[in-house]
Design a protein around this motif. Structure first.
Motif, PDB file in Angstrom:
ATOM      1  N   SER A  12      51.295   3.780  -4.921  1.00  9.60           N
ATOM      2  CA  SER A  12      50.103   2.933  -4.846  1.00  9.60           C
ATOM      3  C   SER A  12      50.262   1.706  -3.945  1.00  9.60           C
ATOM      4  O   SER A  12      51.363   1.199  -3.754  1.00  9.60           O
ATOM      5  CB  SER A  12      49.727   2.441  -6.251  1.00  9.60           C
ATOM      6  OG  SER A  12      49.348   3.539  -7.053  1.00  9.60           O
ATOM      7  N   ASP A  13      49.129   1.243  -3.431  1.00  4.84           N
ATOM      8  CA  ASP A  13      49.092  -0.027  -2.714  1.00  4.84           C
ATOM      9  C   ASP A  13      48.964  -1.181  -3.702  1.00  4.84           C
ATOM     10  O   ASP A  13      49.429  -2.288  -3.443  1.00  4.84           O
ATOM     11  CB  ASP A  13      47.877  -0.065  -1.768  1.00  4.84           C
ATOM     12  CG  ASP A  13      47.961   1.030  -0.714  1.00  4.84           C
ATOM     13  OD1 ASP A  13      48.926   1.010   0.066  1.00  4.84           O
ATOM     14  OD2 ASP A  13      47.086   1.913  -0.697  1.00  4.84           O
ATOM     15  N   SER A  14      48.289  -0.909  -4.837  1.00  2.00           N
ATOM     16  CA  SER A  14      48.038  -1.992  -5.789  1.00  2.00           C
ATOM     17  C   SER A  14      47.826  -1.442  -7.202  1.00  2.00           C
ATOM     18  O   SER A  14      47.709  -0.231  -7.401  1.00  2.00           O
ATOM     19  CB  SER A  14      46.819  -2.806  -5.353  1.00  2.00           C
ATOM     20  OG  SER A  14      45.692  -1.968  -5.261  1.00  2.00           O
ATOM     21  N   VAL A  15      47.769  -2.377  -8.146  1.00  2.00           N
ATOM     22  CA  VAL A  15      47.603  -2.030  -9.565  1.00  2.00           C
ATOM     23  C   VAL A  15      46.374  -2.745 -10.111  1.00  2.00           C
ATOM     24  O   VAL A  15      46.232  -3.960  -9.960  1.00  2.00           O
ATOM     25  CB  VAL A  15      48.824  -2.480 -10.408  1.00  2.00           C
ATOM     26  CG1 VAL A  15      48.723  -1.930 -11.825  1.00  2.00           C
ATOM     27  CG2 VAL A  15      50.120  -2.039  -9.770  1.00  2.00           C
ATOM     28  N   LEU A  16      45.495  -1.973 -10.746  1.00  2.00           N
ATOM     29  CA  LEU A  16      44.333  -2.528 -11.434  1.00  2.00           C
ATOM     30  C   LEU A  16      44.678  -2.541 -12.922  1.00  2.00           C
ATOM     31  O   LEU A  16      45.067  -1.506 -13.478  1.00  2.00           O
ATOM     32  CB  LEU A  16      43.122  -1.637 -11.167  1.00  2.00           C
ATOM     33  CG  LEU A  16      41.754  -2.125 -11.646  1.00  2.00           C
ATOM     34  CD1 LEU A  16      41.327  -3.362 -10.878  1.00  2.00           C
ATOM     35  CD2 LEU A  16      40.713  -1.026 -11.452  1.00  2.00           C
ATOM     36  N   ILE A  17      44.565  -3.711 -13.552  1.00  2.00           N
ATOM     37  CA  ILE A  17      45.015  -3.842 -14.943  1.00  2.00           C
ATOM     38  C   ILE A  17      43.816  -4.082 -15.861  1.00  2.00           C
ATOM     39  O   ILE A  17      43.186  -5.141 -15.792  1.00  2.00           O
ATOM     40  CB  ILE A  17      46.019  -5.015 -15.083  1.00  2.00           C
ATOM     41  CG1 ILE A  17      47.202  -4.827 -14.128  1.00  2.00           C
ATOM     42  CG2 ILE A  17      46.493  -5.138 -16.526  1.00  2.00           C
ATOM     43  CD1 ILE A  17      48.125  -6.037 -14.018  1.00  2.00           C
ATOM     44  N   PRO A  18      43.467  -3.095 -16.696  1.00  2.00           N
ATOM     45  CA  PRO A  18      42.403  -3.331 -17.683  1.00  2.00           C
ATOM     46  C   PRO A  18      42.997  -4.007 -18.926  1.00  2.00           C
ATOM     47  O   PRO A  18      44.067  -3.637 -19.391  1.00  2.00           O
ATOM     48  CB  PRO A  18      41.906  -1.921 -18.036  1.00  2.00           C
ATOM     49  CG  PRO A  18      42.824  -0.970 -17.340  1.00  2.00           C
ATOM     50  CD  PRO A  18      43.975  -1.725 -16.788  1.00  2.00           C
ATOM     51  N   ILE A  19      42.292  -5.007 -19.434  1.00  2.00           N
ATOM     52  CA  ILE A  19      42.736  -5.717 -20.645  1.00  2.00           C
ATOM     53  C   ILE A  19      41.534  -5.863 -21.573  1.00  2.00           C
ATOM     54  O   ILE A  19      40.449  -6.236 -21.132  1.00  2.00           O
ATOM     55  CB  ILE A  19      43.310  -7.109 -20.283  1.00  2.00           C
ATOM     56  CG1 ILE A  19      44.624  -6.935 -19.494  1.00  2.00           C
ATOM     57  CG2 ILE A  19      43.525  -7.964 -21.525  1.00  2.00           C
ATOM     58  CD1 ILE A  19      45.310  -8.231 -19.108  1.00  2.00           C
ATOM     59  N   GLN A  20      41.723  -5.543 -22.836  1.00  2.00           N
ATOM     60  CA  GLN A  20      40.610  -5.630 -23.772  1.00  2.00           C
ATOM     61  C   GLN A  20      40.497  -7.039 -24.350  1.00  2.00           C
ATOM     62  O   GLN A  20      41.504  -7.731 -24.518  1.00  2.00           O
ATOM     63  CB  GLN A  20      40.751  -4.576 -24.884  1.00  2.00           C
ATOM     64  CG  GLN A  20      41.617  -4.942 -26.068  1.00  2.00           C
ATOM     65  CD  GLN A  20      43.101  -4.934 -25.762  1.00  2.00           C
ATOM     66  OE1 GLN A  20      43.543  -5.187 -24.649  1.00  2.00           O
ATOM     67  NE2 GLN A  20      43.892  -4.690 -26.795  1.00  2.00           N
ATOM     68  N   CYS A  21      39.262  -7.473 -24.619  1.00  2.00           N
ATOM     69  CA  CYS A  21      39.021  -8.831 -25.145  1.00  2.00           C
ATOM     70  C   CYS A  21      39.237  -8.839 -26.653  1.00  2.00           C
ATOM     71  O   CYS A  21      38.304  -9.016 -27.436  1.00  2.00           O
ATOM     72  CB  CYS A  21      37.602  -9.285 -24.803  1.00  2.00           C
ATOM     73  SG  CYS A  21      37.330  -9.394 -23.048  1.00  2.00           S
ATOM     74  N   GLU A  22      40.469  -8.610 -27.058  1.00  2.00           N
ATOM     75  CA  GLU A  22      40.784  -8.543 -28.484  1.00  2.00           C
ATOM     76  C   GLU A  22      42.090  -9.274 -28.744  1.00  2.00           C
ATOM     77  O   GLU A  22      42.833  -9.573 -27.821  1.00  2.00           O
ATOM     78  CB  GLU A  22      40.889  -7.075 -28.927  1.00  2.00           C
ATOM     79  CG  GLU A  22      39.518  -6.408 -28.975  1.00  2.00           C
ATOM     80  CD  GLU A  22      39.582  -4.918 -29.261  1.00  2.00           C
ATOM     81  OE1 GLU A  22      40.695  -4.394 -29.417  1.00  2.00           O
ATOM     82  OE2 GLU A  22      38.515  -4.292 -29.325  1.00  2.00           O
ATOM     83  N   TYR A  23      42.364  -9.506 -30.014  1.00  2.00           N
ATOM     84  CA  TYR A  23      43.604 -10.153 -30.427  1.00  2.00           C
ATOM     85  C   TYR A  23      44.771  -9.352 -29.859  1.00  2.00           C
ATOM     86  O   TYR A  23      44.691  -8.134 -29.758  1.00  2.00           O
ATOM     87  CB  TYR A  23      43.636 -10.175 -31.960  1.00  2.00           C
ATOM     88  CG  TYR A  23      44.582 -11.192 -32.520  1.00  2.00           C
ATOM     89  CD1 TYR A  23      44.437 -12.546 -32.211  1.00  2.00           C
ATOM     90  CD2 TYR A  23      45.615 -10.809 -33.356  1.00  2.00           C
ATOM     91  CE1 TYR A  23      45.312 -13.484 -32.717  1.00  2.00           C
ATOM     92  CE2 TYR A  23      46.490 -11.740 -33.884  1.00  2.00           C
ATOM     93  CZ  TYR A  23      46.338 -13.087 -33.555  1.00  2.00           C
ATOM     94  OH  TYR A  23      47.203 -14.018 -34.051  1.00  2.00           O
TER      95      TYR A  23
END
Length: 257
Positions: free
Chosen positions: A141-152
């Protein structure tokens, strides 16, 4: 020029597959040619795009282990301009099998070389673990997309994730960068969601997309119909959010690349 992006977070249930499917569909509707590589043995992206995992004659497993060509495995999806390299449970054994093979970290990268120029974006949906499959994805990959959930506990494990990216950057892919951070499962009625957004923005200075993906029933229902939310209910809040994210993504991505 094609951009290869791993969608990665070793924490499960953070909206990784939802982001891959719906961001790809939104980009496809904007005329971009998108390839999704499902490198997660769970194959949720594959089924979420309406492909029956049990009926596959070949999958990403055959590319990594048997060195089949991506062109032989490619599946057209129900989303405009979106193509898929599918996955199924067979991939679970690949972690062990890859250990004994030559160039085990670069097999995906080598496979993508021949077909890269046919697409604007290639998204690799990684498993929620730091094994050899994720290393293959990050190396390609050229880059990393990081999903993060709006939770504790949203940021739990994020420093480990960043350490992995640094390690790959140091030893296998010196040009690997963070593409951006997508915040998902946002519930504006709770203080917690709002606190998480602030916390993540502090941690990833300048790398968090302004578009936040809300909790949305239509978004949750769409995969069971084998459709992106764009195709399932284009007027839903979830679809509108991914439309906005696609616009912001293109703006950032084309600026940097």
């Amino acid at each position: 020029m094609t951009k290869v992006i791993s969608v990665f977070n070793q924490k499960g249930g953070v909206g990784k597959t939802t982001t891959v499917v719906n961001l790809s569909a939104a980009l496809g509707k904007k005329g971009k040619r998108v390839l999704i590589v499902d490198i997660d043995p769970q194959g949720n992206t594959t089924s979420g795009l309406g492909v029956d995992k049990r009926q596959l004659n070949s999958s990403i497993y055959d590319i990594l282990i048997n060195e089949l060509s991506i062109a032989d495995i490619l599946v057209e999806t129900s989303s405009t301009n979106v193509f898929l390299v599918p996955s199924n449970v067979e991939l679970a054994g690949a972690e062990v099998e890859l250990i004994g093979l030559n160039n085990r970290e670069t097999r995906l990268k080598n496979a993508l070389e021949n077909i890269k120029d046919k697409y604007d974006y290639i998204f690799v949906d990684c498993p929620p673990s730091l094994g050899i499959l994720s290393i293959n994805a990050l190396t390609a990959s050229d880059s990393v997309l990081i999903p993060i959930q709006c939770e504790y506990y949203a940021l739990e494990g994020v420093s480990q994730l960043m350490d992995t990216i640094k390690l790959v950057k140091k030893s296998l892919n010196k040009d690997l960068e963070v593409e951006g951070v997508v915040l998902s499962m946002f519930d504006g009625r709770t203080n917690l969601s709002i606190q998480v957004v602030d916390e993540v923005k502090r941690y990833f200075k300048g790398k968090v997309y302004g578009t936040i993906i809300p909790r949305n029933v239509r978004l949750a229902e769409a995969p069971s119909h084998g459709l992106s939310v764009m195709d399932y209910d284009p007027k839903s809040k979830g679809a509108e959010a991914y439309e906005e994210l696609a616009e912001e993504f293109l703006e950032w991505s084309e600026e940097e690349f």
